[in-house]
Design a protein around this motif. Structure first.
Motif, mmCIF file in Angstrom:
data_model
loop_
_atom_site.group_PDB
_atom_site.id
_atom_site.type_symbol
_atom_site.label_atom_id
_atom_site.label_comp_id
_atom_site.label_asym_id
_atom_site.label_seq_id
_atom_site.Cartn_x
_atom_site.Cartn_y
_atom_site.Cartn_z
ATOM 1 N N ARG A 104 23.765 101.310 39.508
ATOM 2 C CA ARG A 104 23.063 100.108 39.986
ATOM 3 C C ARG A 104 24.080 99.041 40.373
ATOM 4 N N PRO A 105 23.873 98.376 41.516
ATOM 5 C CA PRO A 105 24.862 97.381 41.985
ATOM 6 C C PRO A 105 24.741 96.041 41.258
ATOM 7 N N LEU A 106 24.887 96.058 39.923
ATOM 8 C CA LEU A 106 24.789 94.836 39.134
ATOM 9 C C LEU A 106 26.053 94.006 39.310
ATOM 10 N N GLN A 107 25.959 92.728 38.996
ATOM 11 C CA GLN A 107 27.153 91.903 39.126
ATOM 12 C C GLN A 107 27.962 91.914 37.828
ATOM 13 N N VAL A 108 29.248 91.621 37.959
ATOM 14 C CA VAL A 108 30.106 91.525 36.782
ATOM 15 C C VAL A 108 30.816 90.175 36.818
ATOM 16 N N ALA A 109 30.805 89.476 35.683
ATOM 17 C CA ALA A 109 31.430 88.156 35.599
ATOM 18 C C ALA A 109 32.680 88.250 34.728
ATOM 19 N N VAL A 110 33.755 87.616 35.194
ATOM 20 C CA VAL A 110 35.028 87.665 34.481
ATOM 21 C C VAL A 110 35.537 86.239 34.286
ATOM 22 N N ASN A 111 36.015 85.940 33.078
ATOM 23 C CA ASN A 111 36.558 84.608 32.789
ATOM 24 C C ASN A 111 37.980 84.474 33.319
ATOM 25 N N LEU A 112 38.271 83.356 33.974
ATOM 26 C CA LEU A 112 39.635 83.085 34.421
ATOM 27 C C LEU A 112 40.180 81.877 33.675
ATOM 28 N N SER A 113 41.408 81.999 33.212
ATOM 29 C CA SER A 113 42.069 80.880 32.545
ATOM 30 C C SER A 113 42.678 79.943 33.578
ATOM 31 N N PRO A 114 42.700 78.642 33.283
ATOM 32 C CA PRO A 114 43.390 77.694 34.173
ATOM 33 C C PRO A 114 44.835 78.114 34.457
ATOM 34 N N VAL A 115 45.459 78.763 33.480
ATOM 35 C CA VAL A 115 46.855 79.186 33.660
ATOM 36 C C VAL A 115 46.973 80.218 34.785
ATOM 37 N N GLN A 116 45.939 81.024 34.977
ATOM 38 C CA GLN A 116 45.964 82.003 36.067
ATOM 39 C C GLN A 116 45.915 81.335 37.433
ATOM 40 N N PHE A 117 45.431 80.094 37.470
ATOM 41 C CA PHE A 117 45.414 79.353 38.724
ATOM 42 C C PHE A 117 46.764 78.728 39.022
ATOM 43 N N GLN A 118 47.505 78.428 37.948
ATOM 44 C CA GLN A 118 48.781 77.747 38.132
ATOM 45 C C GLN A 118 49.910 78.728 38.370
ATOM 46 N N ALA A 119 49.863 79.860 37.640
ATOM 47 C CA ALA A 119 50.960 80.819 37.739
ATOM 48 C C ALA A 119 50.456 82.098 38.383
ATOM 49 N N GLY A 120 51.383 82.865 38.931
ATOM 50 C CA GLY A 120 51.014 84.136 39.530
ATOM 51 C C GLY A 120 50.301 83.923 40.851
ATOM 52 N N ASP A 121 49.934 85.010 41.485
ATOM 53 C CA ASP A 121 49.237 84.913 42.763
ATOM 54 C C ASP A 121 47.833 85.471 42.578
ATOM 55 N N LEU A 122 46.953 84.590 42.127
ATOM 56 C CA LEU A 122 45.600 84.994 41.762
ATOM 57 C C LEU A 122 44.844 85.600 42.942
ATOM 58 N N GLU A 123 44.960 84.955 44.116
ATOM 59 C CA GLU A 123 44.226 85.437 45.285
ATOM 60 C C GLU A 123 44.651 86.862 45.628
ATOM 61 N N ARG A 124 45.962 87.071 45.642
ATOM 62 C CA ARG A 124 46.498 88.384 45.968
ATOM 63 C C ARG A 124 46.062 89.424 44.947
ATOM 64 N N SER A 125 46.116 89.086 43.651
ATOM 65 C CA SER A 125 45.793 90.107 42.661
ATOM 66 C C SER A 125 44.302 90.432 42.664
ATOM 67 N N ILE A 126 43.445 89.438 42.894
ATOM 68 C CA ILE A 126 42.015 89.743 42.985
ATOM 69 C C ILE A 126 41.734 90.607 44.207
ATOM 70 N N HIS A 127 42.357 90.243 45.334
ATOM 71 C CA HIS A 127 42.184 91.010 46.566
ATOM 72 C C HIS A 127 42.601 92.464 46.351
ATOM 73 N N GLN A 128 43.777 92.614 45.729
ATOM 74 C CA GLN A 128 44.329 93.929 45.412
ATOM 75 C C GLN A 128 43.392 94.741 44.518
ATOM 76 N N ILE A 129 42.872 94.090 43.480
ATOM 77 C CA ILE A 129 41.996 94.775 42.521
ATOM 78 C C ILE A 129 40.678 95.198 43.183
ATOM 79 N N LEU A 130 40.168 94.358 44.073
ATOM 80 C CA LEU A 130 38.934 94.720 44.780
ATOM 81 C C LEU A 130 39.157 95.948 45.660
#
Ligand code: C2E
Ligand code: CA
Ligand code: CA
Ligand code: CA
Length: 274
Positions: A105-131
């Motif tokens: 079933r195409p249910l949605q999944v919700a994931v918590n993001l820490s503020p630190v993930q917005f400051q460090a690393g490349d969040l956009e790239r890693s989410i894109h990659q994971i998708l």
């Protein structure tokens, strides 16, 4: 009295020392937790107010080798302090997306993001990659952020949120009502959902103020066309109140506790033997 006072101070300091030592020990153990597969993702159902399950929130669990399960409220702040939350957060995202992509079933999944993930690393790239990697349809992923994300580099955070939204994923404002400026943030970004914090829901019956706050949040959200999910719904009385006030969705022990996805296979459309 003076001696007693001094005694108390000394006692208090040693408790603080103990707490500091314990934090350092846990931080040290956190470094190995990923490699040693000590993290587990639990899933808690999210439902429409009529009870129909529409998705799950991924909630991280740390099964420590000697302490057993350490609650996220204890270790997430430590992982934020030393930056490990970036790697751990990516791991949770990958696990949650991989899991959701396997559901019939195409249910949605919700994931918590820490503020630190917005400051460090490349969040956009890693989410894109994971998708890409997991093949999960982006619209099935919702990320839950707290107002902590918008504190500090406000414009930077807004840009990143817009780029995340451009990937097709949805953004929910978590712990709504607990911070200082939640209201003003609603104006600055088109959130896809608001999560009313558990604190207000658990006080619904006992406190008139909580009921009024929940009503106010719902009428504001509805005026802005943002659907609301209530967190921590435990009783039918709470659900009935929320239904009367036109709250769209709920999450809490009334629907189901966070658990291994195995417990919810029927809900995701799988036969119980997997
Ligand atoms: P949160 O995002 O506000 O998650 C809701 C918390 O309420 C969860 O606690 C959940 O187990 C609990 N809960 C849900 N329904 C009920 C209910 O009906 N009654 C009661 N009493 N509690 C309920 P949990 O799993 O211990 O997580 C605590 C916090 O840790 C989360 O709060 C979130 O801020 C953080 N967290 C959990 N997983 C992650 C993660 O993967 N990444 C990050 N950055 N933070 C996480
Ligand atoms: Ca959350
Ligand atoms: Ca909360
Ligand atoms: Ca929280």
């Amino acid at each position: 009295a003076k001696r007693e006072g001094r005694g108390r101070v000394r006692f208090f300091e040693s408790e603080m020392d103990k707490e500091l030592r314990d934090r350092r020990l846990l931080q040290h153990d956190l470094r190995q937790a990923l490699e040693q597969n000590q993290f587990v993702v639990y899933f808690q159902p999210q439902a429409r107010i009529d009870g129909e399950v529409i998705g799950f929130e991924a909630l991280l669990r740390w099964n420590h080798p000697t302490r057993g399960f350490v609650p996220p409220d204890r270790f997430v702040p430590l992982a934020e302090e030393n930056g490990l939350i970036v790697e751990i957060g990516e791991w949770v995202l990958r696990e949650a997306c991989r899991e959701a992509a396997s559901w019939p079933r195409p249910l949605q999944v919700a994931v918590n993001l820490s503020p630190v993930q917005f400051q460090a690393g490349d969040l956009e790239r890693s989410i894109h990659q994971i998708l890409l990697e997991t093949g999960l349809t982006p619209t099935r992923l919702e990320v839950e952020i707290t107002e902590g994300v918008l504190i500090g580099d406000f414009t930077g955070a807004l840009h990143l949120l817009r780029r995340l939204k451009a990937l097709g994923i949805r953004i929910a404002m978590d712990d709504f009502g607990t911070g200082y400026s939640s209201l003003s943030y609603l104006q600055s970004f088109p959130f896809d959902k608001i999560k009313i914090d558990r604190g207000f829901i658990s006080n619904l019956e006992a406190s008139l103020q909580s009921a009024e706050i929940v009503r106010a949040v719902l009428s504001l959200a509805h005026a802005l066309n943002i659907p609301v999910i209530a967190e921590g719904v435990e009783t039918e009385a709470q659900r009935a109140f929320l239904a009367r006030e036109a709250c769209e969705e709920m999450q809490g022990y009334l629907v189901g506790r966070p658990d291994l996805i195995e417990r919810y296979l029927d809900l995701v459309g799988m036969t119980v033997e997997r």
